[in-house]
Design an enzyme around this catalytic site. Structure first.
Site, mmCIF file in Angstrom:
data_model
loop_
_atom_site.group_PDB
_atom_site.id
_atom_site.type_symbol
_atom_site.label_atom_id
_atom_site.label_comp_id
_atom_site.label_asym_id
_atom_site.label_seq_id
_atom_site.Cartn_x
_atom_site.Cartn_y
_atom_site.Cartn_z
ATOM 1 N N ARG A 195 4.849 34.119 130.505
ATOM 2 C CA ARG A 195 5.746 34.314 129.335
ATOM 3 C C ARG A 195 6.776 35.429 129.534
ATOM 4 O O ARG A 195 7.212 36.058 128.572
ATOM 5 C CB ARG A 195 4.944 34.597 128.065
ATOM 6 N N CYS A 251 3.363 30.061 119.224
ATOM 7 C CA CYS A 251 2.396 31.156 119.356
ATOM 8 C C CYS A 251 3.090 32.497 119.165
ATOM 9 O O CYS A 251 4.154 32.740 119.729
ATOM 10 C CB CYS A 251 1.724 31.099 120.723
ATOM 11 N N GLU A 283 4.558 37.526 121.743
ATOM 12 C CA GLU A 283 5.302 36.517 122.504
ATOM 13 C C GLU A 283 6.659 36.309 121.830
ATOM 14 O O GLU A 283 7.680 36.119 122.465
ATOM 15 C CB GLU A 283 4.522 35.200 122.551
#
Ligand code: EPU
Length: 279
Positions: free
Chosen positions: A157, A204, A274
């Site tokens: 990520r 998320c 995130e």
């Protein structure tokens, strides 16, 4: 170039809430993009806003978005495609299916555009899109630079793309397969994501800590269904915050703080965001 003033952050993000953006520029060519890059030292780039929340504060930093001229897929040879950064992931996958090109089916079901996906190296828990990118074209005030993937320090990520650059295009080396095989593979990933919540969200909210899932930890902490204002922790997947319609960015930020606090107290694990909170 289109220029917009005083845009509500909620109108350009999938979370559907956020403060005012003073200036938004939609560029239609590389020349227009260069003009802006020369003008501004600091700027933000937004794609379809699937991983971004604008805070309640007015944002004075100019925001740049790429227009339709950056939405294209070119078949370079049998197994190579070059894709404009404003192209939707679902469009790229539909192209791959039609042309029997395999390699990025794991991106199926991920919303957003290519540029944003590369910025955060979107993907599954064990693979990101940059694992499949061969080179990226980036623009800054000096021109266009081509960066091969092995020069990009990407991770889970994290895209590792240099600051103050704009992703314009990426090239993928794929593998020839039958259309049916690519379709089946795409469907298998879509099935895995079927349990994910609908509604207004950013996907998320936290990255998975090493060796475990943020969703599982938040669930085990007993936080599913907890609300602050109009923001709620999803009952379907605990790593999703859902805007039930009238959430403010402050509601979401408080809920995130609360999650971080509870998970730290119960499991001694620090969750990292995130989602990108701007302003
Ligand atoms: N789990 C729970 N409770 C929950 C959610 C999950 O117990 O509320 C458990 C599941 O039962 C499973 C484990 O946690 O055993 C992992 O759950 P899941 O398969 O949903 O995967 P994840 O680690 O939560 C990651 C990505 C998702 C991606 C899925 C599927 C991150 C932060 N999340 O989720 O990506 O869709 O794998 O590939 O890496 C996103 O990046 O926005 C995103 C949603």
């Amino acid at each position: 170039m289109k220029e917009f003033s005083d845009i509500a952050g909620g109108s350009i993000t999938s979370m559907h809430c956020g403060g005012i953006i003073t200036k938004l520029y939609e560029v239609e060519s590389i020349e227009e993009l260069f003009r802006l890059l020369k003008r501004f030292n600091d700027f933000l780039v937004i794609g379809s806003g699937t991983n971004m929340i604008f805070s309640q504060n007015r944002l004075e930093t100019p925001v740049i978005t790429l227009g339709a001229a950056f939405e294209y897929i070119k078949l370079e040879d049998n197994e190579t495609i070059s894709v404009g950064a404003a192209t939707g992931i679902s469009k790229i996958l539909a192209f791959c299916e039609k042309n029997g090109l395999s390699g990025i089916e794991f991106m199926a079901g991920i919303p957003g555009l290519l540029g944003g996906s590369i910025t955060m190296n979107a993907g599954t828990k064990d693979r990101g899109i940059l694992n499949k990118v061969d080179q990226v074209k980036l623009a800054d005030k000096h021109g266009i630079h081509t960066l091969s993937a092995d020069k990009i320090p990407f991770g889970y990520r994290t895209g590792g793309i240099p600051d103050r650059t704009v992703i314009c295009e990426a090239r993928f080396q794929l593998k020839k397969e039958s259309e049916t095989a690519v379709r089946k593979s795409i469907q298998s990933y879509l099935l895995k994501r079927m349990h994910q919540p609908g509604g207004y969200s950013c996907g998320c909210i936290f990255k998975n800590p090493s060796g475990t899932s943020a969703g599982r930890l938040i669930d085990k902490a007993g936080l599913k269904g907890v609300r602050i204002g109009g923001a709620k922790i999803s009952e379907i997947h605990a790593n999703y915050i859902i805007n039930e319609g009238n959430a403010t960015p402050a509601d979401i930020i408080h809920l995130m703080d609360m999650i971080r606090y509870e998970v730290k107290q119960k499991f001694d694990i620090e969750l990292a965001e995130e989602v990108r909170i701007v302003g």
